[in-house]
Design an enzyme around this catalytic site. Sequence first.
Site, short mmCIF file in Angstrom:
data_model
loop_
_atom_site.label_atom_id
_atom_site.label_comp_id
_atom_site.label_asym_id
_atom_site.label_seq_id
_atom_site.Cartn_x
_atom_site.Cartn_y
_atom_site.Cartn_z
N ASP A 189 -6.16 6.83 -5.35
CA ASP A 189 -6.55 8.22 -5.05
C ASP A 189 -7.37 8.27 -3.75
O ASP A 189 -7.08 9.07 -2.83
CB ASP A 189 -7.37 8.75 -6.24
CG ASP A 189 -7.51 10.25 -6.29
OD1 ASP A 189 -6.91 10.94 -5.46
OD2 ASP A 189 -8.25 10.72 -7.18
N GLY A 232 -5.82 0.81 -13.18
CA GLY A 232 -7.01 0.38 -12.47
C GLY A 232 -8.25 0.85 -13.20
O GLY A 232 -8.56 0.38 -14.31
N ASN A 267 -7.35 12.16 -11.05
CA ASN A 267 -8.08 12.56 -12.27
C ASN A 267 -7.91 14.08 -12.41
O ASN A 267 -7.44 14.76 -11.50
CB ASN A 267 -9.55 12.15 -12.20
CG ASN A 267 -10.26 12.71 -10.99
OD1 ASN A 267 -10.33 13.92 -10.84
ND2 ASN A 267 -10.75 11.85 -10.12
N ASP A 323 0.86 -1.19 0.00
CA ASP A 323 0.00 0.00 0.00
C ASP A 323 0.90 1.24 0.00
O ASP A 323 1.66 1.47 0.95
CB ASP A 323 -0.87 -0.05 1.26
CG ASP A 323 -1.76 1.16 1.42
OD1 ASP A 323 -1.66 2.11 0.61
OD2 ASP A 323 -2.54 1.16 2.38
N1 APR Z 1 -1.32 1.55 -3.09
C1 APR Z 1 -0.74 1.28 -4.28
N2 APR Z 1 -1.45 1.00 -5.39
C2 APR Z 1 -2.80 0.98 -5.27
C3 APR Z 1 -3.48 1.26 -4.07
C4 APR Z 1 -2.67 1.56 -2.93
N3 APR Z 1 -3.22 1.84 -1.75
N4 APR Z 1 -4.82 1.17 -4.30
C5 APR Z 1 -4.97 0.83 -5.59
N5 APR Z 1 -3.76 0.71 -6.18
C6 APR Z 1 -3.43 0.33 -7.56
C7 APR Z 1 -4.48 -0.38 -8.36
O1 APR Z 1 -4.50 -1.78 -8.02
C8 APR Z 1 -4.00 -0.17 -9.78
O2 APR Z 1 -2.99 -1.15 -10.12
O3 APR Z 1 -3.19 1.51 -8.31
C9 APR Z 1 -3.31 1.20 -9.69
C10 APR Z 1 -4.07 2.33 -10.37
O4 APR Z 1 -5.46 2.15 -10.20
P1 APR Z 1 -6.47 3.35 -9.90
O5 APR Z 1 -6.28 3.82 -8.51
O6 APR Z 1 -7.82 2.88 -10.30
O7 APR Z 1 -5.95 4.54 -10.87
P2 APR Z 1 -6.19 4.80 -12.45
O8 APR Z 1 -6.39 3.57 -13.23
O9 APR Z 1 -5.10 5.75 -12.84
O10 APR Z 1 -7.58 5.57 -12.49
C11 APR Z 1 -7.65 6.88 -12.00
O11 APR Z 1 -9.51 6.36 -10.61
O12 APR Z 1 -10.24 6.62 -8.50
C12 APR Z 1 -10.06 7.20 -9.61
O13 APR Z 1 -9.77 9.49 -8.96
C13 APR Z 1 -9.18 8.43 -9.67
O14 APR Z 1 -10.53 9.06 -11.49
C14 APR Z 1 -9.25 8.59 -11.13
C15 APR Z 1 -9.08 7.19 -11.65
#
Ligand code: APR
Length: 166
Positions: free
Chosen positions: A34, A119, A24, A10
């Site tokens: 995020d 993600g 975003n 994490d």
């Molecule tokens: N630590 C590290 N990595 C994490 C964590 C964490 N605590 N939580 C999630 N992840 C990973 C996910 O498993 C994924 O591999 O971060 C990666 C990116 O996923 P997202 O957080 O969904 O980011 P992204 O694909 O860039 O989408 C961005 O998602 O929540 C929204 O506000 C954000 O609109 C934006 C979008």
Amino acid sequence: MSTGTVLRGDITTLEVDVIVNAANSGLLGGGGVDGAIHSAAGPELLAACREIGGCATGDGVITSGFRLPARHVIHAVGPIWRGGGHDEPELLASCYRRSLEIAVQHHCSSIAFPAISCGAYGYPIDAAARIAVREVGAFLDAYPGMAVSFVCFDSEVQSAYRALLG
Ligand code: APR
């Protein structure tokens, strides 16, 4: 060539100079990493992001880390995957380059990245990891003093980075 380090876990728990958020363009929080960063940093982070007002895709902005163990957060805005023909690779590469530039400008010597766009934004993980490793490798050739971590929250992301970095 220098490389980054692959970590499983994490990103909000890391005591580094700066962690990167997969934000975003509105910067007002969301799910995934995020959401985790905003809840660990506390409401001051949302207030700081609101004051900045937004960020273009492919760019990043820096705030304090507030209640996080990390000193700063760089909010980078990755591209939404739309099949690959809408500049997604260049925009994703730009997120890594801009984050690293901003980290240098703020005298950071350690930085941790999540898998930006992998993600909710749907970027194919292997392709995204190749871009991340390429951009970080090129940066480290010029700035070998920066400690760079790739933080993998799930096993699929970890396998993609391990395949590239061992
Ligand atoms: N630590 C590290 N990595 C994490 C964590 C964490 N605590 N939580 C999630 N992840 C990973 C996910 O498993 C994924 O591999 O971060 C990666 C990116 O996923 P997202 O957080 O969904 O980011 P992204 O694909 O860039 O989408 C961005 O998602 O929540 C929204 O506000 C954000 O609109 C934006 C979008």
